[in-house]
Design a protein around this motif. Structure first.
Motif, PDB file in Angstrom:
ATOM      1  N   SER A   1       1.384  -1.220  -0.198  1.00 40.92           N
ATOM      2  CA  SER A   1       0.355   0.054   0.176  1.00 40.92           C
ATOM      3  C   SER A   1       0.721   1.242  -0.176  1.00 40.92           C
ATOM      4  CB  SER A   1      -1.091  -0.372   0.813  1.00 40.92           C
ATOM      5  OG  SER A   1       0.138   0.670   2.021  1.00 40.92           O
ATOM      6  N   LEU A   2       2.066   1.047   0.753  1.00 40.88           N
ATOM      7  CA  LEU A   2       3.364   2.569   0.272  1.00 40.88           C
ATOM      8  C   LEU A   2       3.442   2.626  -1.273  1.00 40.88           C
ATOM      9  CD1 LEU A   2       4.264   4.581   2.412  1.00 40.88           C
ATOM     10  CD2 LEU A   2       6.030   2.706   2.028  1.00 40.88           C
ATOM     11  N   ILE A   3       3.715   1.117  -1.488  1.00 40.19           N
ATOM     12  CA  ILE A   3       4.033   1.786  -3.588  1.00 40.19           C
ATOM     13  C   ILE A   3       3.131   2.053  -3.616  1.00 40.19           C
ATOM     14  CG2 ILE A   3       5.036   0.158  -5.464  1.00 40.19           C
ATOM     15  CD1 ILE A   3       6.467  -1.889  -3.752  1.00 40.19           C
ATOM     16  N   PHE A   4       1.689   1.614  -3.856  1.00 43.36           N
ATOM     17  CA  PHE A   4       0.645   2.233  -4.220  1.00 43.36           C
ATOM     18  C   PHE A   4       1.170   3.583  -4.143  1.00 43.36           C
ATOM     19  CE2 PHE A   4      -2.253  -1.568  -3.548  1.00 43.36           C
ATOM     20  CZ  PHE A   4      -1.451  -1.741  -4.991  1.00 43.36           C
ATOM     21  N   SER A   5       0.736   4.300  -2.696  1.00 44.63           N
ATOM     22  CA  SER A   5       0.640   6.026  -2.248  1.00 44.63           C
ATOM     23  C   SER A   5       1.942   6.376  -2.830  1.00 44.63           C
ATOM     24  CB  SER A   5       1.255   5.986  -0.932  1.00 44.63           C
ATOM     25  OG  SER A   5       0.970   7.288  -0.799  1.00 44.63           O
ATOM     26  N   MET A   6       3.016   5.883  -3.350  1.00 49.13           N
ATOM     27  CA  MET A   6       4.462   6.088  -3.963  1.00 49.13           C
ATOM     28  C   MET A   6       3.593   6.490  -5.230  1.00 49.13           C
ATOM     29  SD  MET A   6       7.380   5.008  -1.902  1.00 49.13           S
ATOM     30  CE  MET A   6       7.614   3.500  -1.911  1.00 49.13           C
ATOM     31  N   VAL A   7       3.174   5.623  -5.777  1.00 47.96           N
ATOM     32  CA  VAL A   7       3.118   5.517  -7.400  1.00 47.96           C
ATOM     33  C   VAL A   7       1.993   6.643  -7.655  1.00 47.96           C
ATOM     34  CG1 VAL A   7       1.967   4.343  -9.149  1.00 47.96           C
ATOM     35  CG2 VAL A   7       2.885   3.295  -7.838  1.00 47.96           C
ATOM     36  N   LEU A   8       0.942   6.731  -6.545  1.00 49.44           N
ATOM     37  CA  LEU A   8       0.258   8.160  -6.890  1.00 49.44           C
ATOM     38  C   LEU A   8       0.795   9.627  -6.416  1.00 49.44           C
ATOM     39  CD1 LEU A   8      -3.042   6.576  -4.514  1.00 49.44           C
ATOM     40  CD2 LEU A   8      -3.030   6.673  -6.829  1.00 49.44           C
ATOM     41  N   ARG A   9       1.544   9.498  -5.745  1.00 53.24           N
ATOM     42  CA  ARG A   9       2.681  10.065  -5.651  1.00 53.24           C
ATOM     43  C   ARG A   9       3.398  10.846  -6.875  1.00 53.24           C
ATOM     44  NH1 ARG A   9       5.263  14.615  -5.204  1.00 53.24           N
ATOM     45  NH2 ARG A   9       7.576  14.964  -4.504  1.00 53.24           N
ATOM     46  N   PHE A  10       4.071   9.679  -7.560  1.00 52.81           N
ATOM     47  CA  PHE A  10       4.761  10.008  -8.779  1.00 52.81           C
ATOM     48  C   PHE A  10       4.222  10.005  -9.998  1.00 52.81           C
ATOM     49  CE2 PHE A  10       8.272   7.406  -6.749  1.00 52.81           C
ATOM     50  CZ  PHE A  10       8.956   8.207  -5.520  1.00 52.81           C
ATOM     51  N   VAL A  11       3.057   9.798 -10.610  1.00 51.02           N
ATOM     52  CA  VAL A  11       2.633  10.136 -11.554  1.00 51.02           C
ATOM     53  C   VAL A  11       2.081  11.559 -11.881  1.00 51.02           C
ATOM     54  CG1 VAL A  11       0.531   9.127 -13.135  1.00 51.02           C
ATOM     55  CG2 VAL A  11       2.138   7.365 -11.362  1.00 51.02           C
ATOM     56  N   PRO A  12       1.370  12.256 -10.961  1.00 49.22           N
ATOM     57  CA  PRO A  12       0.929  13.712 -11.590  1.00 49.22           C
ATOM     58  C   PRO A  12       2.574  14.488 -12.026  1.00 49.22           C
ATOM     59  CG  PRO A  12       0.810  12.803  -9.549  1.00 49.22           C
ATOM     60  CD  PRO A  12       0.870  11.959 -10.131  1.00 49.22           C
ATOM     61  N   ARG A  13       3.012  13.922 -11.429  1.00 44.91           N
ATOM     62  CA  ARG A  13       4.579  14.502 -10.663  1.00 44.91           C
ATOM     63  C   ARG A  13       5.402  14.487 -12.685  1.00 44.91           C
ATOM     64  NH1 ARG A  13       9.958  12.977  -6.959  1.00 44.91           N
ATOM     65  NH2 ARG A  13      11.002  14.779  -8.141  1.00 44.91           N
ATOM     66  N   TYR A  14       4.922  12.778 -13.039  1.00 37.58           N
ATOM     67  CA  TYR A  14       6.019  12.635 -13.853  1.00 37.58           C
ATOM     68  C   TYR A  14       4.960  12.840 -15.245  1.00 37.58           C
ATOM     69  CZ  TYR A  14       8.819   9.187 -11.640  1.00 37.58           C
ATOM     70  OH  TYR A  14       9.537   8.281 -10.079  1.00 37.58           O
ATOM     71  N   ILE A  15       3.863  13.098 -15.140  1.00 35.55           N
ATOM     72  CA  ILE A  15       3.333  14.192 -15.671  1.00 35.55           C
ATOM     73  C   ILE A  15       3.618  14.966 -16.532  1.00 35.55           C
ATOM     74  CG2 ILE A  15       0.712  14.387 -16.937  1.00 35.55           C
ATOM     75  CD1 ILE A  15       0.211  11.833 -15.850  1.00 35.55           C
ATOM     76  N   ALA A  16       3.704  15.811 -15.376  1.00 33.18           N
ATOM     77  CA  ALA A  16       4.376  17.054 -15.102  1.00 33.18           C
ATOM     78  C   ALA A  16       5.710  17.308 -15.578  1.00 33.18           C
ATOM     79  CB  ALA A  16       4.235  17.806 -13.825  1.00 33.18           C
ATOM     80  N   GLN A  17       6.734  16.603 -15.434  1.00 40.12           N
ATOM     81  CA  GLN A  17       7.984  16.580 -15.637  1.00 40.12           C
ATOM     82  C   GLN A  17       7.485  16.072 -17.091  1.00 40.12           C
ATOM     83  OE1 GLN A  17      10.450  17.858 -14.138  1.00 40.12           O
ATOM     84  NE2 GLN A  17      11.898  17.263 -14.890  1.00 40.12           N
TER      85      GLN A  17
END
Lengths: 556, 296, 245
Positions: free
Chosen positions: B137-153
């Motif tokens: 569930s921590l991985i899920f949380s991290m992915v949810l954090r990374f995805v918008p960041r990556y899309i912006a990047q």
């Protein structure tokens, strides 16, 4: 009581001859506020990382580090995790989870606290840091400053006795940076937490520092009260003296026999004391005779822009001209439209009203080759976005891969560029292994391979220390002298004052004033350099440190 | 209108959706299916407003019709033959009825999922699974954090590349495809290199120490308890019905619906009650507010 | 250090768990489906079976208390796959997800490959909408990553472009397409027949072809640079290196 005692620590990275830290000895008392400075690569980050075992890089270390009287290796991980807080440079990279409240609780979860304890501590921290208004938000909605504050808060939630910060404000804009430093100060004063911090922005941090430590080549070269360290650096003629606060530098340039000021307020009083009984001399601003009416390179005519149809106008009725060969600075606060203007120049964005002409042509109607070869070059804010390959050399060649040059022509072009940007010893390194300043130079070299006549720069001094800024300035001046027009967006008032030719102030989507750098800053009373704020009641046109020193010396 | 059911404890939300989805997939009975479809429709419109109406009419209705028509073309079981196709295969009343029923079931599940997506936000899910699967569930949380960041990047990199003439919007098709991959490749390097600092930040805050706990803002209060018990009661009634064979009907070889009785009526009511639970909660809250407002 | 035996017991524990699931729980589910649910609820039963296959991975991963850097690598790769999926959202079926999952499996092993795939499948639906297809997607992406890891470990899959592209194309078409199409039959029609299955394969043919060629194309261009990058990260920071600090 002492927090840290460091005894004769020597550290070397694996397979490296040179010591990254050489014979460091230091005692840090509980509750002290310590600032460590030095140019990039001097070993300050390496030293900080020795202070928490889990972050210590691989390598060979000798000497002893005691934390609260106990050798650091013997302090168990749980104690280290909670007692030693560590804030890193990049606000984005440190955030792990997707919600603000979860991030605040992350450390406490690791420590195994129960829900009631976490609830209380999280609530306390949110109130202390003023986070409660964005407590339930997604992390992606926060600004850079808020993110770094969140990082700080999520560490403070574990109640550390010492807080270590590694250049925490280098990625923040000036206002967010002062807010952040203000909070650190509050933590030190109200909670008595020991602070150990490295920082480039000495101007703001020195007044609250108990002890300043200067490092060079892995060794401590000066330490003590900021005033004393400043004087010592001045005696050594050390380049780090140029990073000291402006009042100190002016004081050192003028022999007054008075104690050294640290803040602008002290500086004013010092100047008043120094000037009492003297008549201030007026020096005419010697402006370069206006270059013979050169051709306009960039023209904005009544430009309006917004991001979406129902959104607010970001650029409002903007009209200005950049002439060939100028060094043009756009300054102003966050969100005033500076970067948007840059994007409009490069054709990434298009206005919905008004006209933009680059070299007399509309950038949107030019094809890519015409616009970006021999014409407009852009250095993005984050140079990492340009690197594709695994070495700097390959990356430079990649830039020429789509041209029809022969192998020899390419090689000679690249050699020339490497010599210009001083990259020869970095060619076989992975671009991500370079330091911030080196990355900037490599990226600049990449852009310059397209031989632009206009160079657009977005915050080029962000995260650079004084030394690299100086170096960057020299490159820009060299380019400028060879006829390249430079347009720069920056928050760095000191840099613009020192090197810029024309400065424009942005506010609310358009330009408020435009003038030559000295007249521009002389005309502002708040948004101006520290030297000017210190001396403007006597010389409103004293903008740079050198200018004020000269005026002081000539006054009798 | 703000959905009140979403403000209940994630366990209440989750059990509700698990139940309606499960029952929706399993029970093939005209009355139960109608009840489920009607509650799903009502709740989805309550949650998503106009968007739900367009979604249901534009996508779900055609889907329902197509699926209903397809079944009899493939399935020729059943005794009541209506007519023969050109290829000699019979079309039966039973297979049409079965097709309609199956289509209904499928559409109902999809609509329930559209409600699920609006109510069970990622943080609720992560909370629920944080207890049993903390690392994942921590991985899920991290992915949810990374995805918008990556899309912006990706956007930032694409702009930077555009300025050196290497964007997806520039050049020939082949050059564009190559540039697109280059952008993804730059992003990968950037993501991996920056992630090292994220790992440092996790370690620095004690991740990996034994005895990690899981914190959340959710609290199981009396209101949750009440609704939860009510829900369990309804589920128990429905399951009783299932065990006694009240909840399904027979299609082949001939259609046979279980006889109506007091028990079957109770089961229908319980099923409707379960399906409409969020709608009822919303309406009650609304009425309460209206009353408070009128007094003020 | 007891690293090797740990790895051994890890494998056997999963095998043991898988054996229980395959030999006991899955048949029990099917029997339950036939007896109690009157053998009509294909979707429901297949869903349970798909979930069962994922449980051992989850349990074993949780059990061994993974380190921060392992979580990070899995999260980063899954996030890249999801971001990639949304970056190409305008082209249906033209997705880099399978390519990235295969690269993850080859570079970090079968378990990481499975987790990256399953996580990418699951989390991407937080952005695109959860539905009855979620478990299927998770399973397909996961199992492709798992296969890539196993085959690479056994030396059947090489780090060459040709080998990766062939595997990518075949696995996308047969494993992903094969399972998803079968899954959609169980979703769309509660009545299972070979005819509907065949119809589903026929109607999905072009989608699967596009998907498979996208995977091949992505692997052709991305495989080498991505594997190099991952190797660099592994050596530079000692990521996924059991036990070490």
């Amino acid at each position: 009581m002492e927090t840290y005692r460091i005894e004769d620590v020597v550290f070397a990275f694996p397979e490296k001859e040179k010591e990254a830290l050489s014979h460091i000895s230091l005692t840090i008392k509980s509750g002290e506020f310590i600032t460590i400075c030095g140019k990039s690569g001097c070993g300050k980050s390496t030293l900080l990382r020795q202070l928490k075992s889990i972050l210590t890089p691989h390598g060979k270390r000798s000497g002893k580090i005691y934390f609260c009287g106990q050798p650091i290796e013997e302090v168990d991980q749980r104690t280290q995790a909670s007692e030693i807080g560590f804030v890193l440079q990049n606000p984005d990279n440190q955030i792990v989870t997707d919600k603000v409240w979860h991030e605040l609780a992350f450390g406490l979860e690791s420590l195994g606290c129960d829900s009631a304890t976490i609830r209380l501590r999280v609530a306390e921290m949110a109130s202390f840091f003023g986070i409660h208004t964005w407590f339930r938000k997604n992390v992606s909605e926060l600004s850079g400053g808020q993110k770094q504050l969140l990082n700080l808060a999520s560490i403070m939630a574990m109640h550390p006795s010492v807080l270590i910060l590694d250049e925490p404000t280098s990625q923040l804009d000036p206002i967010a940076a002062s807010d952040f430093l203000e909070t650190v100060k509050k933590i030190n004063r109200e909670l008595g937490t020991t602070i150990i911090m490295t920082e480039h922005r000495l101007e703001e941090i020195i007044p609250i520092t108990d002890r300043l430590i200067v490092m060079d080549e892995g060794a401590i070269i000066a330490e003590g009260l900021p005033e004393h360290v400043g004087a010592a650096l001045n005696r050594m003629k050390h380049p780090m003296f140029l990073s000291m606060p402006t009042p100190m530098q002016i004081h050192a340039g003028v022999s007054s026999g008075l104690p050294s000021p640290v803040t602008v307020k002290d500086g004013r009083q010092w100047l008043n004391a120094y000037m009492s009984g003297k008549t201030p001399v007026a020096i005419d601003i010697i402006e370069d005779s206006p270059k013979q009416a050169s051709a306009p390179v960039i023209q904005f005519k009544d430009v309006w822009f917004k991001h979406d149809r129902n959104g607010p106008d970001v650029i409002k009725d903007l009209t200005f001209t950049v002439e060939a060969g100028q060094f043009y600075c756009l300054v102003g606060g966050n969100g005033t439209g500076k970067t948007t203007t840059l994007s409009l120049m490069s054709g990434i964005l298009q206005p919905y009203r008004g006209k933009i002409l680059i070299g007399g042509k509309n950038p949107l109607k030019m094809n890519v080759k015409e616009l970006f070869t021999n014409n407009v070059g852009i250095l993005p804010q984050n140079p990492q976005t340009l690197f594709v390959k695994k070495t700097v050399r390959l990356d430079l060649y990649e830039m020429l891969s789509q041209t029809a040059l022969t192998k020899e022509e390419k090689a000679s072009m690249i050699d020339e560029m490497v010599a210009f940007a001083e990259l020869d010893h970095l060619l076989d390194i992975h671009p991500y292994d370079l330091s911030g300043g080196e990355q900037q130079r490599a990226a600049l070299a990449k852009v310059l391979l397209l031989e632009p006549r206009v160079l657009l720069l977005d915050e080029p001094t962000k995260g650079l220390d004084g030394f690299f800024k100086e170096k960057l300035a020299r490159f820009l001046q060299k380019l400028n002298a060879s006829g390249v027009t430079i347009v720069m967006v920056s928050h760095d008032v000191e840099f613009c004052a020192k090197y810029g030719e024309i400065c424009s102030m942005f506010f609310d989507g358009s330009m408020i004033t435009t003038n030559t750098a000295i007249r521009f800053f002389a005309g502002n009373s708040f948004y101006t350099t520290a030297a000017n704020r210190m001396a403007r009641h006597i010389w409103s046109d004293g903008v740079t440190i050198e200018g004020v020193i000269e005026r002081c010396q000539k006054s009798r | 209108m703000k959905d009140r059911f979403s403000s209940f404890h994630p366990i209440v939300n989750f059990v509700y959706f698990a139940a309606v989805l499960l029952f929706g997939m399993v029970f093939m009975h005209p009355i139960l299916q109608t009840a489920s479809l009607a509650s799903a429709l009502l709740y989805s419109i309550m949650l998503n407003g106009k968007k739900a109406v367009t979604f249901n009419v534009l996508y779900m209705l055609p889907l329902l019709l197509v699926t209903a028509v397809l079944n009899p073309l493939f399935n020729h079981a059943g005794v009541t033959i209506l007519f023969y196709l050109k290829n000699g295969n019979p079309i039966t009343l039973e297979s049409i009825a079965y097709g309609v029923s199956a289509a209904c079931m499928f559409v109902t599940v999809i609509i329930w999922f559209s409600c699920y997506n609006a109510v069970m936000t990622s943080d609720k899910f992560i909370y629920l699974f944080g207890k049993i699967m903390p690392a994942l569930s921590l991985i899920f949380s991290m992915v949810l954090r990374f995805v918008p960041r990556y899309i912006a990047q990706l956007k930032v990199i694409s702009n930077a590349q555009k300025c050196i003439g290497r964007d997806v919007s520039q050049g020939s098709i082949l050059a564009r495809a190559r540039n697109g991959m280059t952008i993804l490749s730059i992003m990968t390097t950037w993501a991996l290199e920056n992630a090292i600092e994220t790992a440092d930040s996790m370690k620095s805050r004690g991740y990996g120490l034994p005895g990690r706990t899981s914190f959340s803002l959710f609290r199981f209060d009396n209101r949750d308890k009440l609704v939860f018990l009510l829900m369990l009661g309804l589920i128990a009634v429905i399951l009783t019905g299932a065990v006694l064979g009240e909840n399904t009907m027979r299609f082949f070889p001939s259609i046979k619906v279980p006889d109506k009785s007091l028990l079957s009526f109770t089961v229908y009511m319980a099923y409707l009650g379960l399906g409409l639970l969020p709608v009822i909660i919303n309406v009650l809250e609304e009425v309460k507010w209206k009353r408070i407002e009128s007094r003020m | 250090m007891p690293e090797k035996p740990l790895a051994g017991s890890r494998l056997s524990r999963r095998t043991w768990l898988a054996a229980v699931l395959i030999l006991v729980v899955i048949p029990a589910t099917i029997v339950f489906g036939i007896v109690v649910l009157d053998d009509r609820k294909y979707y429901f039963i297949s869903l349970l079976i798909v979930l069962y296959t994922m449980i051992p991975f989850a349990l074993v991963f949780e059990k061994r208390k993974p380190q921060a850097r392992e979580l990070i690598v899995i999260a980063v790769l899954a996030a890249i796959a999801v971001a990639g999926r949304s970056a190409f959202f305008m082209l249906p079926q033209f997705k880099p997800v399978v390519a990235i999952v295969i690269i993850a499996g080859v570079s970090f092993g079968a378990e990481a490959g499975f987790l990256v795939g399953a996580t990418a499948g699951f989390v991407s639906n937080f952005f695109f909408g959860q539905g009855p297809w979620t478990p299927w997607q998770m399973f397909c992406f996961g199992i492709i990553g798992f296969l890539a890891g196993i085959l690479f470990q056994k030396g059947l899959l090489k780090k060459t472009k040709l080998s990766l592209c062939v595997f990518g194309g075949l696995s996308t078409f047969f494993v992903y397409g094969g399972i998803i199409n079968a899954g959609s039959v169980t979703m769309f029609s509660s009545e299972f027949s070979w005819k509907t299955l065949a119809a589903s394969y026929v109607s999905g043919f072009w989608f699967d072809i596009v998907h498979a060629s996208a995977t091949v194309l992505f692997l052709f261009v991305l495989a080498r640079p991505m594997l190099e990058k991952l190797d660099r990260i592994k050596t530079k920071y000692g990521l996924i290196e059991p036990g070490g600090k």
